[in-house]
Design an enzyme around this catalytic site. Structure first.
Site, PDB file in Angstrom:
ATOM      1  N   GLY A  59       1.014  -0.958   0.190  1.00 25.13           N
ATOM      2  CA  GLY A  59      -0.120   0.295  -0.065  1.00 25.13           C
ATOM      3  C   GLY A  59       1.008   1.506   0.102  1.00 25.13           C
ATOM      4  O   GLY A  59       2.302   1.123   0.048  1.00 25.13           O
ATOM      5  N   GLY A  92       4.611   6.912   2.376  1.00 29.52           N
ATOM      6  CA  GLY A  92       5.488   6.333   1.351  1.00 29.52           C
ATOM      7  C   GLY A  92       4.807   5.586   0.995  1.00 29.52           C
ATOM      8  O   GLY A  92       4.140   5.416   1.227  1.00 29.52           O
ATOM      9  N   LYS A 108       9.241  -0.246   4.356  1.00 32.16           N
ATOM     10  CA  LYS A 108       8.060   1.254   4.724  1.00 32.16           C
ATOM     11  C   LYS A 108       9.167   2.588   3.823  1.00 32.16           C
ATOM     12  O   LYS A 108      10.636   2.789   4.141  1.00 32.16           O
ATOM     13  CB  LYS A 108       7.655   1.828   5.464  1.00 32.16           C
ATOM     14  CG  LYS A 108       6.746   3.364   5.219  1.00 32.16           C
ATOM     15  CD  LYS A 108       6.093   3.677   6.136  1.00 32.16           C
ATOM     16  CE  LYS A 108       4.914   3.885   6.095  1.00 32.16           C
ATOM     17  NZ  LYS A 108       3.782   4.125   7.389  1.00 32.16           N
ATOM     18  N   ASP A 146      -0.564  10.588  14.837  1.00 28.61           N
ATOM     19  CA  ASP A 146      -1.444  10.043  13.349  1.00 28.61           C
ATOM     20  C   ASP A 146      -2.416   8.963  13.583  1.00 28.61           C
ATOM     21  O   ASP A 146      -2.121   7.428  13.230  1.00 28.61           O
ATOM     22  CB  ASP A 146      -0.823   9.254  12.537  1.00 28.61           C
ATOM     23  CG  ASP A 146      -1.360  10.267  10.903  1.00 28.61           C
ATOM     24  OD1 ASP A 146      -2.308  10.217  11.207  1.00 28.61           O
ATOM     25  OD2 ASP A 146      -0.025   9.586   9.932  1.00 28.61           O
TER      26      ASP A 146
END
Ligand SMILES: Nc1ncnc2c1ncn2[C@@H]1O[C@H](COP(=O)(O)OP(=O)(O)OP(=O)(O)O)[C@@H](O)[C@H]1O
Ligand SMILES: *[C@@H]1O[C@H](CO)[C@@H](O)[C@H](O)[C@H]1NC(C)=O
Ligand SMILES: *[C@@H]1O[C@H](CO)[C@@H](O)[C@H](O)[C@H]1NC(C)=O
Ligand SMILES: *[C@@H]1O[C@H](CO)[C@@H](O)[C@H](O)[C@H]1NC(C)=O
Ligand SMILES: *[C@@H]1O[C@H](CO)[C@@H](O)[C@H](O)[C@H]1NC(C)=O
Ligand SMILES: *[C@@H]1O[C@H](CO)[C@@H](O)[C@H](O)[C@H]1NC(C)=O
Ligand SMILES: *[C@@H]1O[C@H](CO)[C@@H](O)[C@H](O)[C@H]1NC(C)=O
Ligand SMILES: *[C@@H]1O[C@H](CO)[C@@H](O)[C@H](O)[C@H]1NC(C)=O
Length: 670
Positions: free
Chosen positions: A353, A358, A375, A471
């Site tokens: 994904g 990123g 990532k 987040d």
């Protein structure tokens, strides 16, 4: 009798003349000093190419013939015939990888103001796609397979009527006139190709024909569709092109020449007069071989040279940035080569994904066969990197069963790679919305909620220093093989706050999860995390995004809607329809109310994560909402708190609006 006949013939003739004198026709053999109407990133290059996009992330480009064209004699009449021919080239930044495509388009306006980049190809946005009021006819040259629009593959030509769901489409290719076989063409091969679009207004048929630059026009069209364009085309329309780039593989889109004719055959392009594409990629070395030296003399040094080149290339390919201070982090530092092998060279197939920070790849470490998620974050400056890595490593020491373990990192020029343990069940959002393949039952949801709460509590209060996640949201909660909820992505937002990444000294977080005072002051605190956690609670209980552009106006903003359900005396109305009646009323009520409580606009009123845990365990009763003097206004999101491009970011992501806004500017000024 014979006089009548004569008048009829004359009348008929006159009508024909009238139509013919109106008929627009034009030809551009290159676009030098042309008068096209350009917008977005479209531009005419010095040598006369029309470049719709260059290799810049998430942009669109449009180019339209400046004058309106009559497609009908009256608004309700039937659409005239037209033909067009153009030569295009789609040039990906990395050859072989697919970015997004482009389209020939006929639209009611000169330009497509609402058209978004990436899979929308600059044509539509989430709310206009598929709407009959668009009056848009397009032929798409699509180089990415978007399942949402029923795309057949990642290299096709399709006829789009008001929608990105093509009415008909075919893999790109052509049948040469002297052959019986169908030859495939690769649209994003950086090679110029010709395309013809022809509409027959009498037979009501659209033919689309593709061919490489060297071939004559094939007799057999690639696509032939019986369709009456009269309801689609309005009396006057504009013709042009649209193209878009996404965020992963960047592509440039070029038009080399274009001709168009209403009610007739478009003048054929003189291919020898078209401007040349710039050279892409390295120069060929073939000149070496034409040197007239004896083969043996030449080949030995050549072999040596190739061996050296191969070695250097390998060295360059796996090059890392390693500075002295990093040696202290020993075991946390991964070799780029290992990560490269683990992810099979960061193949698109291994892509799990892409998020605001990123792209994420799946991998298997060659050394111990451990499954990992890598990532890839791009960064430009070295400034702050040292502090950031120190922090990542210290965060890497955090161990809690509701956190995704960070195993280590690797650093290259312009790139930081973070290595996490692989979470078998992916991210939570996949179980919640967009008609999930499988959803979670109530007890599983409650377990995830409790897990995430205890993970966040650990970050806030149980570790040696206070860690703010920054987040929290469903797409950052990953589920392990036992469907335990685990918080991921912590620390990354910090990288942005440190200003290590360009232009990002501003607010980091995701719209819908950003506390009002956070977007005002730009300061993240444990209460801003609690606020995001509140949005997350509502998300899990309602099975909906905090802001759902698809939802009707009154429930667009989830927290406001849940609040109004509560005010109306029936908060349970908000519970996810997918659950039916299979949930525990008291628990659902608790989660929803707690979600509202955490979403309070006043940071000091919000509970701490410690209190949240107590409420969830039922050891302390939740205070009555009404006693918290919550008002609709008090709960309201500060969506318009200065985010210039919120709407864009909202509908950009492939999954909806779940991505971090890595670049939100408080005052719009940079
Ligand atoms: N450790 C992991 N194990 C398995 N899948 C993962 C892991 N980390 C990320 N993914 C997958 O990769 C996707 C992208 O993750 P990423 O965190 O970059 O994006 P996001 O959370 O959607 O957005 P944002 O960057 O805004 O937080 C996730 O949706 C998830 O499916
Ligand atoms: C793309 O074009 C824009 C404007 O035309 C320019 O500012 C930008 O530098 C270009 N980017 C690249 C990568 O060429
Ligand atoms: C270019 O197009 C505009 C818009 O139709 C028109 O007003 C203008 O006169 C044109 N200029 C030239 C040089 O054709
Ligand atoms: C055109 O069609 C619309 C809808 O079908 C109708 O309402 C309108 O009266 C028609 N106009 C003319 C001039 O025929
Ligand atoms: C979509 O496009 C339409 C028409 O151009 C525009 O009015 C609307 O604001 C756009 N919506 C979004 C969410 O961008
Ligand atoms: C189509 O767009 C029109 C005008 O923008 C709008 O009124 C209508 O609700 C839309 N229809 C659908 C099905 O979205
Ligand atoms: C487009 O096609 C997909 C898959 O075939 C379908 O799920 C979706 O509803 C379609 N959307 C529209 C706007 O027609
Ligand atoms: C051409 O493409 C089609 C569909 O992508 C594929 O099935 C077929 O094998 C290809 N043919 C050749 C000769 O490569």
């Amino acid at each position: 009798m014979s006089i009548k006949l004569v008048t009829a013939v004359v009348a008929c003739f006159l009508v024909h003349i009238a139509a013919a004198s109106d008929d627009v026709g034009f030809i551009y053999q290159g676009f030098k000093s042309s008068n096209l109407s350009l917008d977005g990133f479209a531009t005419i290059t010095n040598n006369g190419l029309l470049r719709l996009t260059n290799i810049t992330k998430v942009i669109t480009g449009h180019a339209f013939y400046p004058n309106p064209i009559n497609f009908k004699s009256t608004p309700n009449g039937s659409a005239y015939s037209f033909t067009t021919q153009f030569v295009f080239a789609i040039v990906p930044q990395t050859s072989g990888l697919s970015g997004h495509g482009m389209a020939f388009v006929i639209a009611p306006t000169r330009g497509l103001p609402g058209g978004l980049p990436a899979q929308f190809l600059g044509l539509f946005n989430g709310s206009t796609n598929g709407n009959e009021t668009n009056h848009i006819f397009a032929v798409e040259l699509d180089t990415i397979q978007t399942h949402e629009y029923g795309d057949i593959n990642d290299n096709h030509v399709g006829i789009d009527i008001n929608s990105l769901n093509s009415t008909v489409s075919q893999p790109a290719g052509y049948r040469a006139n002297n052959k019986n076989s169908f030859d495939n063409l690769t649209l994003n091969s950086a090679k110029p190709m010709q395309l013809w679009v022809e509409y027959d207004g009498v037979d009501k048929r659209i033919d689309v024909t593709l061919a490489p630059i060297a071939a004559a026009k094939p007799n057999a069209p690639l696509l032939s569709l019986s369709y009456d364009l009269s309801p689609i085309l309005q009396k006057t329309m504009y013709v042009g092109f649209s193209a878009a780039t996404g965020s992963v593989v960047l592509t440039a889109h070029f038009i080399l020449g274009w001709s168009f004719k209403m009610n007739g055959a478009a003048q054929a392009l003189d291919l020898s007069r078209l401007p040349k594409l710039p050279r892409f990629g390295p120069k060929k070395v073939s000149n070496f071989f034409t040197v007239g030296l004896p083969v043996i003399c030449v080949s030995l040094p050549l072999i040596v040279a190739f061996a050296v080149a191969y070695h250097l290339r390998r060295k360059w390919k796996f090059a890392e940035v390693l500075e002295e201070w990093e040696l202290a982090y020993g075991p946390h530092r991964f070799k780029y080569k290992d990560l490269y092998i683990a992810t099979k060279g960061f193949r698109e197939k291994e892509l799990l994904g892409a998020g605001g920070f990123g792209t994420v790849y799946k991998g298997v470490l060659p050394t111990n066969k451990m499954e990992i998620a890598v990532k890839k974050v791009s960064h430009q400056s070295r400034q702050g990197m040292r502090e950031f890595i120190a922090e990542i490593i210290s965060i890497g020491r955090l161990r809690h069963r509701n956190l995704v373990p960070l195993l280590g990192y690797c650093r290259r020029k312009g790139e930081l790679l973070l290595v996490y343990e692989f979470m078998l069940n992916g991210s939570l959002d996949r179980f919640l919305y967009n008609q999930p393949k499988s959803t979670l039952n109530w007890s599983q949801r409650l377990r995830v909620i409790k897990g995430v709460a205890s993970g966040l509590f650990y970050l806030h209060e149980e570790w040696e220093q206070v860690v703010i996640h920054r987040d929290v949201k469903a797409s950052n909660i990953l589920l392990d093989s036992d469907l335990n909820g685990r918080l991921g992505d912590f620390g990354l937002a910090r990288l942005y706050d440190h200003g290590t990444l360009p232009h990002t000294t501003h607010v980091v977080g995701t719209i819908g999860y950003l506390a009002p005072e956070h977007s005002r002051t730009g300061k993240a605190t444990t209460s801003t995390d609690v606020y995001a956690f509140g949005a997350f609670l509502l998300e899990v209980a309602c099975g909906r995004r905090p802001i759902d552009p698809q939802a009707p106006d009154e429930s667009l903003i989830l927290v406001d809607w849940v609040f109004s359900c509560w005010q109306g005396g029936d908060i349970l109305q908000a519970v996810d329809q997918n659950l039916g009646t299979e949930y525990v009323i008291e628990e659902a009520e608790l989660v929803l109310k707690l979600g509202l409580f955490c979403s309070h606009s006043e940071p000091n009123v919000r509970p701490s994560m410690r209190q949240v845990l107590l409420y969830l365990e039922g050891s302390v009763a939740l205070p009555e909402l009404s006693s918290l003097s919550i008002s609709a206004v008090g709960l309201g999101f500060t969506l318009c708190g200065g985010f210039g491009d919120v709407a864009l970011s909202l509908s950009l992501s492939d999954k909806g609006c779940s991505h971090s806004i890595a670049e939100s500017h408080l005052s719009g000024g940079r």
